[in-house]
Design a protein around this motif. Structure first.
Motif, PDB file in Angstrom:
ATOM      1  N   MET A 104     -17.152 -22.817  29.615  1.00  0.00           N
ATOM      2  CA  MET A 104     -16.349 -22.299  30.718  1.00  0.00           C
ATOM      3  C   MET A 104     -16.818 -20.908  31.139  1.00  0.00           C
ATOM      4  SD  MET A 104     -12.409 -23.531  30.105  1.00  0.00           S
ATOM      5  CE  MET A 104     -12.215 -22.569  28.620  1.00  0.00           C
ATOM      6  N   VAL A 105     -17.315 -20.138  30.188  1.00  0.00           N
ATOM      7  CA  VAL A 105     -17.819 -18.800  30.512  1.00  0.00           C
ATOM      8  C   VAL A 105     -19.036 -18.903  31.426  1.00  0.00           C
ATOM      9  CG1 VAL A 105     -18.728 -16.657  29.553  1.00  0.00           C
ATOM     10  CG2 VAL A 105     -16.915 -17.895  28.351  1.00  0.00           C
ATOM     11  N   TRP A 106     -19.921 -19.849  31.151  1.00  0.00           N
ATOM     12  CA  TRP A 106     -21.107 -20.036  32.005  1.00  0.00           C
ATOM     13  C   TRP A 106     -20.692 -20.541  33.388  1.00  0.00           C
ATOM     14  CZ3 TRP A 106     -25.504 -17.976  30.545  1.00  0.00           C
ATOM     15  CH2 TRP A 106     -25.748 -17.772  29.184  1.00  0.00           C
ATOM     16  N   TYR A 107     -19.756 -21.452  33.427  1.00  0.00           N
ATOM     17  CA  TYR A 107     -19.236 -21.939  34.711  1.00  0.00           C
ATOM     18  C   TYR A 107     -18.656 -20.774  35.511  1.00  0.00           C
ATOM     19  CZ  TYR A 107     -16.663 -25.042  37.922  1.00  0.00           C
ATOM     20  OH  TYR A 107     -16.187 -25.690  39.039  1.00  0.00           O
ATOM     21  N   HIS A 108     -17.931 -19.922  34.820  1.00  0.00           N
ATOM     22  CA  HIS A 108     -17.322 -18.756  35.460  1.00  0.00           C
ATOM     23  C   HIS A 108     -18.391 -17.791  35.969  1.00  0.00           C
ATOM     24  CE1 HIS A 108     -13.825 -16.374  36.353  1.00  0.00           C
ATOM     25  NE2 HIS A 108     -14.285 -15.335  35.687  1.00  0.00           N
ATOM     26  N   ALA A 109     -19.494 -17.653  35.229  1.00  0.00           N
ATOM     27  CA  ALA A 109     -20.579 -16.755  35.647  1.00  0.00           C
ATOM     28  C   ALA A 109     -21.279 -17.281  36.899  1.00  0.00           C
ATOM     29  CB  ALA A 109     -21.585 -16.588  34.506  1.00  0.00           C
ATOM     30  N   VAL A 110     -21.500 -18.607  36.957  1.00  0.00           N
ATOM     31  CA  VAL A 110     -22.098 -19.193  38.166  1.00  0.00           C
ATOM     32  C   VAL A 110     -21.176 -18.978  39.360  1.00  0.00           C
ATOM     33  CG1 VAL A 110     -22.838 -21.354  39.238  1.00  0.00           C
ATOM     34  CG2 VAL A 110     -23.425 -20.881  36.854  1.00  0.00           C
ATOM     35  N   GLY A 111     -19.876 -19.076  39.122  1.00  0.00           N
ATOM     36  CA  GLY A 111     -18.928 -18.838  40.208  1.00  0.00           C
ATOM     37  C   GLY A 111     -19.011 -17.434  40.763  1.00  0.00           C
ATOM     38  N   LEU A 112     -19.281 -16.467  39.908  1.00  0.00           N
ATOM     39  CA  LEU A 112     -19.440 -15.086  40.388  1.00  0.00           C
ATOM     40  C   LEU A 112     -20.547 -14.987  41.424  1.00  0.00           C
ATOM     41  CD1 LEU A 112     -18.941 -12.005  40.201  1.00  0.00           C
ATOM     42  CD2 LEU A 112     -20.600 -11.975  38.324  1.00  0.00           C
ATOM     43  N   ILE A 113     -21.679 -15.607  41.132  1.00  0.00           N
ATOM     44  CA  ILE A 113     -22.829 -15.509  42.043  1.00  0.00           C
ATOM     45  C   ILE A 113     -22.582 -16.326  43.303  1.00  0.00           C
ATOM     46  CG2 ILE A 113     -25.306 -15.907  42.257  1.00  0.00           C
ATOM     47  CD1 ILE A 113     -25.522 -15.603  39.236  1.00  0.00           C
ATOM     48  N   TRP A 114     -22.147 -17.579  43.139  1.00  0.00           N
ATOM     49  CA  TRP A 114     -22.013 -18.458  44.308  1.00  0.00           C
ATOM     50  C   TRP A 114     -20.953 -17.937  45.280  1.00  0.00           C
ATOM     51  CZ3 TRP A 114     -20.850 -24.463  44.070  1.00  0.00           C
ATOM     52  CH2 TRP A 114     -21.106 -25.006  45.332  1.00  0.00           C
ATOM     53  N   ILE A 115     -19.789 -17.577  44.776  1.00  0.00           N
ATOM     54  CA  ILE A 115     -18.721 -17.139  45.672  1.00  0.00           C
ATOM     55  C   ILE A 115     -19.046 -15.787  46.292  1.00  0.00           C
ATOM     56  CG2 ILE A 115     -16.265 -16.544  45.797  1.00  0.00           C
ATOM     57  CD1 ILE A 115     -15.730 -18.596  43.660  1.00  0.00           C
ATOM     58  N   SER A 116     -19.710 -14.901  45.546  1.00  0.00           N
ATOM     59  CA  SER A 116     -20.125 -13.620  46.126  1.00  0.00           C
ATOM     60  C   SER A 116     -21.111 -13.841  47.270  1.00  0.00           C
ATOM     61  CB  SER A 116     -20.747 -12.728  45.045  1.00  0.00           C
ATOM     62  OG  SER A 116     -19.805 -12.408  44.044  1.00  0.00           O
ATOM     63  N   GLU A 117     -22.072 -14.728  47.062  1.00  0.00           N
ATOM     64  CA  GLU A 117     -23.029 -15.040  48.138  1.00  0.00           C
ATOM     65  C   GLU A 117     -22.323 -15.715  49.311  1.00  0.00           C
ATOM     66  OE1 GLU A 117     -26.168 -14.256  48.451  1.00  0.00           O
ATOM     67  OE2 GLU A 117     -26.237 -13.208  46.535  1.00  0.00           O
ATOM     68  N   PHE A 118     -21.313 -16.518  49.023  1.00  0.00           N
ATOM     69  CA  PHE A 118     -20.557 -17.178  50.088  1.00  0.00           C
ATOM     70  C   PHE A 118     -19.832 -16.148  50.954  1.00  0.00           C
ATOM     71  CE2 PHE A 118     -16.687 -19.089  51.773  1.00  0.00           C
ATOM     72  CZ  PHE A 118     -17.161 -20.252  52.355  1.00  0.00           C
ATOM     73  N   ILE A 119     -19.249 -15.130  50.333  1.00  0.00           N
ATOM     74  CA  ILE A 119     -18.551 -14.091  51.094  1.00  0.00           C
ATOM     75  C   ILE A 119     -19.529 -13.318  51.977  1.00  0.00           C
ATOM     76  CG2 ILE A 119     -17.239 -11.942  50.870  1.00  0.00           C
ATOM     77  CD1 ILE A 119     -16.014 -13.093  48.314  1.00  0.00           C
ATOM     78  N   LEU A 120     -20.707 -13.001  51.436  1.00  0.00           N
ATOM     79  CA  LEU A 120     -21.716 -12.308  52.242  1.00  0.00           C
ATOM     80  C   LEU A 120     -22.206 -13.197  53.390  1.00  0.00           C
ATOM     81  CD1 LEU A 120     -23.803 -10.659  49.366  1.00  0.00           C
ATOM     82  CD2 LEU A 120     -22.163  -9.536  50.890  1.00  0.00           C
ATOM     83  N   ALA A 121     -22.360 -14.501  53.121  1.00  0.00           N
ATOM     84  CA  ALA A 121     -22.780 -15.427  54.174  1.00  0.00           C
ATOM     85  C   ALA A 121     -21.720 -15.539  55.258  1.00  0.00           C
ATOM     86  CB  ALA A 121     -23.080 -16.799  53.578  1.00  0.00           C
ATOM     87  N   PHE A 122     -20.458 -15.460  54.880  1.00  0.00           N
ATOM     88  CA  PHE A 122     -19.385 -15.515  55.881  1.00  0.00           C
ATOM     89  C   PHE A 122     -19.485 -14.337  56.845  1.00  0.00           C
ATOM     90  CE2 PHE A 122     -15.144 -14.762  57.529  1.00  0.00           C
ATOM     91  CZ  PHE A 122     -14.722 -16.035  57.874  1.00  0.00           C
ATOM     92  N   GLN A 123     -19.808 -13.156  56.312  1.00  0.00           N
ATOM     93  CA  GLN A 123     -19.998 -12.014  57.214  1.00  0.00           C
ATOM     94  C   GLN A 123     -21.156 -12.253  58.167  1.00  0.00           C
ATOM     95  OE1 GLN A 123     -20.150  -7.751  55.834  1.00  0.00           O
ATOM     96  NE2 GLN A 123     -22.257  -7.886  56.554  1.00  0.00           N
ATOM     97  N   GLN A 124     -22.269 -12.784  57.655  1.00  0.00           N
ATOM     98  CA  GLN A 124     -23.431 -13.025  58.505  1.00  0.00           C
ATOM     99  C   GLN A 124     -23.117 -14.046  59.594  1.00  0.00           C
ATOM    100  OE1 GLN A 124     -26.470 -14.184  55.701  1.00  0.00           O
ATOM    101  NE2 GLN A 124     -26.919 -12.073  55.099  1.00  0.00           N
ATOM    102  N   MET A 125     -22.401 -15.106  59.230  1.00  0.00           N
ATOM    103  CA  MET A 125     -22.053 -16.122  60.228  1.00  0.00           C
ATOM    104  C   MET A 125     -21.087 -15.562  61.262  1.00  0.00           C
ATOM    105  SD  MET A 125     -22.322 -19.236  61.363  1.00  0.00           S
ATOM    106  CE  MET A 125     -22.829 -20.440  60.141  1.00  0.00           C
TER     107      MET A 125
END
Length: 651
Positions: free
Chosen positions: A381-402
């Motif tokens: 679960m810790v690794w799953y949580h770590a992947v979520g940090l990267i993916w969701i952070s990139e998603f928020i930055l992509a939302f600004q770009q869009m």
């Protein structure tokens, strides 16, 4: 608006409102992933991790502030802690960086020691007067001064004055010496402990100045955005002249201060501690002066060789300035994005702390202490949580770009700007939320796939530093470098793919392919914009950092007797650069979106009646002059298959 094809075979732009959702499967996958993140949070709360994190627990499995049940095999478990609400560490400064915890016995106490306790007698008197026992539960206060195991079962002397952290009931030392020891674990190249202690003391003594300079950097960044908006025609030359003046002036001031401090050091008029601080400042000023001199010389040489190309950016910046005039809310995009990232990061860290206190209670047979660990499949679960940090952070930055791309595209393909909606940026956000979240999920996932192995290789390289041979070290560094370059290229392609999606409402792969074709066909123009335009924005960042650093040098100069400059000035300069980068990156994003819109515009319009250009004249002149030869449009121009579809739309 959309790019359509008429019956005669000529393409034209038509105002259309129809849109379609893109990459729906990826949106569903992203939602399932976020649901998994919430399930991890729910698991941590359900297993009592949230309660243990907030209330705290000791090393024997007792949760502070409540009555506990006995743990088999642990003698000091099952204590009634309803009146003991705070966690006290016997060695609060003993940090275990590998396991990310304090390597010390923890106890539940009635009150944190508010004063420094220098002897065991002081600890005894504190327990008798306040009812707060700071030694393990099997030792009574009367035996604190005579017990044979007091060195391991009582706090390490001296006991630092401490206070509880809001919400988290932990006794945290208030003196800086403890934090200096923590930083010492990271800074392995520092051999003199006194140097690090003085640097930490300098940061604490200069905290008001640091906060003031950070606010100055924020104000300068906002002022730079105002300058870009209203005086973009002369912005390039203003930035060039100011950077030259600030760079040369800063170098002169640093060398003058170095000579002044060296003279004061040689005069031997200060005390011993003051002399050590002054010697540190002389070394720091010499390093700063040499570095600033080299940087200024290189900067002036680059500006000299690029002096002819710099003038070509004026027209492009003028059009981008018009965008900010019509879309003033673009300036606030870094604030909203930063706020969303901060809220998510706070949530992520909180859940990570929950996971650190979740799991099963495991007794350490060698120490007879209790720890909470995730066992079996739950540890993933810790690794799953770590992947979520990267993916969701990139998603928020992509939302600004869009969002920025949708608003700028609407501006570009609206001939009568007075007919634009009053809040195009909010409408662009609404369209993104309604139609294009799947595209953002797919684009951010691709960046995540590249970033995760790069971070893993970087971590492995750090852990094996000094143990691997030269060949292995070189191979790891090459892999990290290649992945970094691939990540940057994909990030740039993603940004243009979002613009293509905003224009045609196509899925991510189609948009990325179309954007790539456009960029390849305009490679020279792209190179000109990315070199000259980015260089001008870099000058803006240098100006903000230089002004902030210059103000910091002048402010810290008044505290020369007790403040070490190294870390405070570095903190201020780093913050100034990050703030400047956040604001000017929005301007850079606008320029990139304008260019892609222009490239599409020139392909489907030739300026003839009925096929007029959408672009601003200043932008057209800039792009035309950036080519080695003049662009000649004609009816026999090659038609493109990309960036268009029958019945398509534009954001």
């Amino acid at each position: 608006m959309g790019c359509c094809q008429s019956k005669e075979g000529k393409r034209d732009w038509k105002p259309l409102e129809d849109r379609s959702c893109t990459d729906i499967p990826w949106l569903l996958l992203f939602m399932l992933f976020c649901l998994g993140m919430l399930c991890i949070c729910g698991f941590a709360i359900f297993t009592g991790a949230a309660s243990r994190l907030i209330s705290g627990y000791d090393s024997y499995g007792n949760t502070c502030g409540q009555k506990n049940t006995k743990i088999e095999g642990v003698e000091l478990s099952g204590q009634d802690m309803r009146e003991k609400n705070y966690v006290f560490f016997l060695e609060p400064c003993n940090f275990d960086l590998i396991n990310r915890k304090i390597k010390s016995i923890a106890l539940c106490v009635f009150q944190c020691p508010s004063i420094q306790l220098k002897t065991y007698y002081d600890i005894k008197q504190f327990a008798l007067q306040n009812g707060s026992e700071l030694c393990t539960y099997d030792i009574t206060p009367a035996r604190y001064t005579s017990h044979s195991e007091r060195a391991t079962k009582c706090p390490k002397l001296p006991v630092h004055a401490s206070k509880s952290v809001p919400l988290f009931h932990r006794c945290i030392p208030v003196e800086i010496d403890c934090y200096a020891e923590f930083i010492q674990a990271f800074v392995t190249f520092v051999s003199d402990n006194s140097v690090l202690h003085r640097i930490t003391a300098g940061v604490m003594a200069s905290k008001e100045i640091i906060m003031g300079l950070c606010l100055l950097a924020l104000a300068l960044s906002l002022a730079m955005m105002v300058v870009i908006r209203y005086i973009s025609r002369v912005l390039v030359w203003i930035l060039t002249i100011l950077v030259i003046i600030c760079s040369i002036g800063g170098v002169g001031v640093l060398w003058w201060l170095y000579a002044d401090h060296r003279k004061a050091l040689n005069s031997n008029t200060t005390n011993v501690f003051g002399k050590e601080v002054e010697a540190d400042n002389v070394k720091a000023l010499l390093i700063y002066a040499i570095g600033a001199t080299v940087f200024t010389v290189v900067l002036l040489l680059v500006m000299f060789f690029m002096r002819k190309r710099v003038s070509l950016t004026i027209a492009l910046f003028h059009v981008a300035g018009k965008v900010f005039i019509h879309l003033p809310l673009l300036v606030l995009q870094p604030f909203w994005t930063f706020l969303c990232l901060m809220l998510f990061w706070v949530y992520w860290i909180t859940v990570l702390l929950f996971l650190g206190t979740a799991g099963q209670r495991i007794k350490n047979n060698s120490t007879n202490l209790v720890e909470y660990k995730l066992a079996g499949p739950l540890q993933y679960m810790v690794w799953y949580h770590a992947v979520g940090l990267i993916w969701i952070s990139e998603f928020i930055l992509a939302f600004q770009q869009m969002t920025v791309a949708g608003a700028v595209v609407t501006y570009y393909f609206t001939r009568n700007k007075s007919q634009m909606t009053s809040i195009p940026i909010l409408k662009a956000m609404g369209r993104t939320l309604r139609y294009h979240l799947g595209t953002l999920a797919k684009g951010s996932f691709i960046i995540t796939l590249v970033k995760i192995p790069r971070l893993i290789l970087t971590y492995i390289h750090t852990q094996l530093k000094g143990k691997e041979n030269a060949c292995a070290r070189c191979m790891v560094k090459c892999c990290v470098c290649c992945l970094w370059c691939l990540e940057k290229c994909l990030a740039y392609l993603n940004q243009n793919a979002y613009t293509a999606t905003a224009i045609n409402s196509t899925n991510f792969c189609t948009s990325a392919r179309d954007a790539f074709v456009i960029l390849v066909e305009n490679a020279l123009r792209v190179a000109t914009i990315n070199t000259v335009g980015d260089f001008v924005l870099f000058l803006g960042k240098v100006l903000i950092v230089s002004c902030t650093a210059f103000a910091g040098v002048l402010a810290l100069n008044y505290q020369r007797e007790y403040t070490v400059w190294v870390l405070p000035l570095l903190i201020v300069c780093l913050f100034a650069f990050l703030v400047a980068h956040c604001f000017l990156s929005v301007f850079e994003n606008v320029v990139d979106v304008l260019f892609l819109c222009f490239a599409v515009d020139t392909k489907y319009n030739d300026g003839s009646p009925g096929h007029e250009y959408y672009m601003d004249k200043a932008l057209m002149e800039f792009i035309e002059n950036s080519k080695t030869g003049r662009y000649k449009s004609g009816g026999n121009a090659k038609e493109m298959e990309s960036m268009t579809h029958r019945g398509g739309t534009v954001a």
